[in-house]
Motif scaffolding. Structure first.
Motif, PDB file in Angstrom:
ATOM      1  N   ARG A  18       5.859  13.877 -11.186  1.00  0.00           N
ATOM      2  CA  ARG A  18       6.955  13.198 -10.480  1.00  0.00           C
ATOM      3  C   ARG A  18       7.249  13.874  -9.143  1.00  0.00           C
ATOM      4  N   ARG A  19       7.225  15.214  -9.152  1.00  0.00           N
ATOM      5  CA  ARG A  19       7.459  15.923  -7.884  1.00  0.00           C
ATOM      6  C   ARG A  19       6.388  15.557  -6.864  1.00  0.00           C
ATOM      7  N   SER A  20       5.160  15.444  -7.340  1.00  0.00           N
ATOM      8  CA  SER A  20       4.075  15.040  -6.447  1.00  0.00           C
ATOM      9  C   SER A  20       4.297  13.625  -5.931  1.00  0.00           C
ATOM     10  N   ARG A  21       4.781  12.747  -6.820  1.00  0.00           N
ATOM     11  CA  ARG A  21       5.027  11.362  -6.412  1.00  0.00           C
ATOM     12  C   ARG A  21       6.129  11.295  -5.358  1.00  0.00           C
ATOM     13  N   GLU A  22       7.156  12.135  -5.520  1.00  0.00           N
ATOM     14  CA  GLU A  22       8.235  12.158  -4.520  1.00  0.00           C
ATOM     15  C   GLU A  22       7.693  12.606  -3.167  1.00  0.00           C
ATOM     16  N   ASN A  23       6.807  13.636  -3.170  1.00  0.00           N
ATOM     17  CA  ASN A  23       6.190  14.069  -1.919  1.00  0.00           C
ATOM     18  C   ASN A  23       5.353  12.938  -1.316  1.00  0.00           C
ATOM     19  N   ARG A  24       4.651  12.225  -2.176  1.00  0.00           N
ATOM     20  CA  ARG A  24       3.839  11.095  -1.724  1.00  0.00           C
ATOM     21  C   ARG A  24       4.720  10.028  -1.093  1.00  0.00           C
ATOM     22  N   ALA A  25       5.875   9.753  -1.722  1.00  0.00           N
ATOM     23  CA  ALA A  25       6.789   8.738  -1.188  1.00  0.00           C
ATOM     24  C   ALA A  25       7.248   9.106   0.217  1.00  0.00           C
ATOM     25  N   GLN A  26       7.524  10.395   0.438  1.00  0.00           N
ATOM     26  CA  GLN A  26       7.957  10.837   1.764  1.00  0.00           C
ATOM     27  C   GLN A  26       6.863  10.597   2.795  1.00  0.00           C
ATOM     28  N   VAL A  27       5.616  10.868   2.405  1.00  0.00           N
ATOM     29  CA  VAL A  27       4.491  10.647   3.329  1.00  0.00           C
ATOM     30  C   VAL A  27       4.338   9.155   3.629  1.00  0.00           C
ATOM     31  N   ILE A  28       4.489   8.303   2.598  1.00  0.00           N
ATOM     32  CA  ILE A  28       4.387   6.854   2.814  1.00  0.00           C
ATOM     33  C   ILE A  28       5.482   6.376   3.761  1.00  0.00           C
ATOM     34  N   VAL A  29       6.706   6.883   3.562  1.00  0.00           N
ATOM     35  CA  VAL A  29       7.818   6.532   4.465  1.00  0.00           C
ATOM     36  C   VAL A  29       7.459   6.922   5.899  1.00  0.00           C
ATOM     37  N   GLU A  30       6.876   8.097   6.073  1.00  0.00           N
ATOM     38  CA  GLU A  30       6.488   8.544   7.413  1.00  0.00           C
ATOM     39  C   GLU A  30       5.412   7.638   8.012  1.00  0.00           C
ATOM     40  N   GLU A  31       4.496   7.159   7.162  1.00  0.00           N
ATOM     41  CA  GLU A  31       3.455   6.242   7.642  1.00  0.00           C
ATOM     42  C   GLU A  31       4.063   4.935   8.135  1.00  0.00           C
ATOM     43  N   PHE A  32       5.044   4.404   7.411  1.00  0.00           N
ATOM     44  CA  PHE A  32       5.711   3.172   7.856  1.00  0.00           C
ATOM     45  C   PHE A  32       6.437   3.405   9.183  1.00  0.00           C
ATOM     46  N   ASN A  33       7.088   4.560   9.297  1.00  0.00           N
ATOM     47  CA  ASN A  33       7.777   4.860  10.547  1.00  0.00           C
ATOM     48  C   ASN A  33       6.791   4.937  11.711  1.00  0.00           C
ATOM     49  N   ILE A  83       4.177   3.243  12.214  1.00  0.00           N
ATOM     50  CA  ILE A  83       3.716   1.927  12.682  1.00  0.00           C
ATOM     51  C   ILE A  83       4.898   1.022  13.074  1.00  0.00           C
ATOM     52  N   GLY A  84       6.078   1.647  13.235  1.00  0.00           N
ATOM     53  CA  GLY A  84       7.214   0.920  13.787  1.00  0.00           C
ATOM     54  C   GLY A  84       8.169   0.305  12.783  1.00  0.00           C
ATOM     55  N   MET A  85       8.006   0.605  11.506  1.00  0.00           N
ATOM     56  CA  MET A  85       8.948   0.123  10.491  1.00  0.00           C
ATOM     57  C   MET A  85       9.816   1.301  10.057  1.00  0.00           C
ATOM     58  N   SER A  86      10.966   1.403  10.681  1.00  0.00           N
ATOM     59  CA  SER A  86      11.811   2.582  10.502  1.00  0.00           C
ATOM     60  C   SER A  86      12.632   2.501   9.212  1.00  0.00           C
ATOM     61  N   GLY A 100      14.128  -6.063   6.736  1.00  0.00           N
ATOM     62  CA  GLY A 100      13.737  -7.273   7.458  1.00  0.00           C
ATOM     63  C   GLY A 100      12.406  -7.211   8.170  1.00  0.00           C
ATOM     64  N   TYR A 101      11.643  -6.151   7.934  1.00  0.00           N
ATOM     65  CA  TYR A 101      10.349  -6.033   8.606  1.00  0.00           C
ATOM     66  C   TYR A 101       9.314  -7.003   8.030  1.00  0.00           C
ATOM     67  N   ILE A 102       9.373  -7.204   6.725  1.00  0.00           N
ATOM     68  CA  ILE A 102       8.471  -8.118   6.021  1.00  0.00           C
ATOM     69  C   ILE A 102       9.346  -9.011   5.148  1.00  0.00           C
ATOM     70  N   SER A 103       8.959 -10.266   5.015  1.00  0.00           N
ATOM     71  CA  SER A 103       9.849 -11.218   4.323  1.00  0.00           C
ATOM     72  C   SER A 103       9.791 -11.116   2.803  1.00  0.00           C
ATOM     73  N   ASP A 104       8.654 -10.638   2.270  1.00  0.00           N
ATOM     74  CA  ASP A 104       8.573 -10.612   0.807  1.00  0.00           C
ATOM     75  C   ASP A 104       7.841  -9.365   0.330  1.00  0.00           C
ATOM     76  N   TYR A 105       8.215  -8.980  -0.856  1.00  0.00           N
ATOM     77  CA  TYR A 105       7.761  -7.759  -1.517  1.00  0.00           C
ATOM     78  C   TYR A 105       6.246  -7.717  -1.696  1.00  0.00           C
ATOM     79  N   GLN A 106       5.646  -8.816  -2.133  1.00  0.00           N
ATOM     80  CA  GLN A 106       4.210  -8.821  -2.412  1.00  0.00           C
ATOM     81  C   GLN A 106       3.376  -8.607  -1.157  1.00  0.00           C
ATOM     82  N   LYS A 162      -5.168   0.248   2.617  1.00  0.00           N
ATOM     83  CA  LYS A 162      -4.268  -0.337   3.615  1.00  0.00           C
ATOM     84  C   LYS A 162      -3.559   0.766   4.407  1.00  0.00           C
ATOM     85  N   PRO A 163      -2.880   0.404   5.535  1.00  0.00           N
ATOM     86  CA  PRO A 163      -2.394   1.418   6.483  1.00  0.00           C
ATOM     87  C   PRO A 163      -1.460   2.480   5.910  1.00  0.00           C
TER      88      PRO A 163
END
Length: 264
Positions: free
Chosen positions: A99-114, A116-119, A147-153, A164-165
């Motif tokens: 789980r700790r690793s997954r939380e670190n992964r989530a932070q990296v994914i958030v940074e990846e979205f930021n 590419i302009g999705m803050s 509001g960056y993407i209209s749907d979850y899928q 994917k990016p």
């Protein structure tokens, strides 16, 4: 493990991982639908089990202690369900590290979205995880809410799927390691939703590992898939399980292609 004459659903997720309902609420929903045996199979955590079993006793629903572990083999993600877990202390310690690793992964994914302009921020994501395991669906929901993407899928298909990016691998364990964790906890290891692997020859290679069962019934399995996987289960003398893989109301709890009358 299963009395096939009873109504069951052995694959469901709560807010302890990436489901929409708390364990108590989900058990009550199962009871209202007349389910008699269920399994809580949250991703990499057992945190919802105690509450679910307590409510299950009150509601007359048998709640099996379960988990869903992700592993990698030959470049593919292999999800493995663990059932009837008993000796869980060591397993809990291992899952805590994951789980700790997954939380670190989530932070990296958030940074990846930021990048590419999705803050978005981790606070945006934590709004959806509600204290449970942080998973990709929580990040997807945060992107949609902003509001960056209209749907979850679409978030999954275009940004979070393998290659994917914003896709970042989580802590990798092998199927053999995942099965060993489940067996060491006194449980049974079951290959989850094999249709997602899109290769029955590959499925059969996997089943040479010490699996105890295969998920024959699943909401994504068509009738012809069920027939094939029943045949594979019989070939390898494996237990057959089934479940809705419930996360939210888009998935029909207790409905996954199994009826006692049609599966004798």
């Amino acid at each position: 493990m299963i009395d096939y004459r009873k109504k069951f659903d052995l694959h469901m997720h709560t807010t302890a991982s990436d489901g929409d309902y708390p364990p108590a609420t989900l058990v009550k929903k199962a009871a209202e639908l007349g389910l008699q045996i269920i399994a809580i199979t949250d991703h990499d955590t057992l945190d919802g089990i105690t509450e679910a079993q307590r409510i299950g006793c009150e509601a007359g629903v048998e709640v099996i202690a379960g988990v869903e572990l992700s592993s990698k083999y030959e470049g593919k993600t292999i999800d493995i369900l663990g059932y009837q877990l008993a000796k869980i202390d060591d397993l809990n310690q291992t899952l805590s590290r994951m789980r700790r690793s997954r939380e670190n992964r989530a932070q990296v994914i958030v940074e990846e979205f930021n990048a590419i302009g999705m803050s978005i921020t981790m606070d945006d994501v934590l709004e959806f995880s509600q204290g449970g395991v942080i998973a990709r669906p929580h990040i997807a929901k945060a992107i949609v809410k902003k509001g960056y993407i209209s749907d979850y899928q679409t978030v999954f298909d275009e940004y979070l799927a393998d290659g994917k990016p914003c896709a970042i691998d989580k802590t990798i364990i092998t199927p053999v390691e995942a099965i060993a964790l489940i067996h060491d906890a006194g449980g049974k290891a079951v290959l989850a939703h094999p249709v997602y692997l899109q290769d029955d020859e590959f499925v059969e290679r996997l089943l040479r590992f010490p699996f105890d069962g295969i998920e024959v019934w699943h909401r994504s399995h068509k009738p012809e898939d069920v027939i094939r996987y029943k045949g594979i289960a019989q070939k390898y003398k494996l237990m057959m399980t089934g479940g809705s893989d419930f996360h939210n109301d888009a998935h029909n709890l207790g409905s996954f292609g199994y009826t006692a009358e049609g599966n004798k």
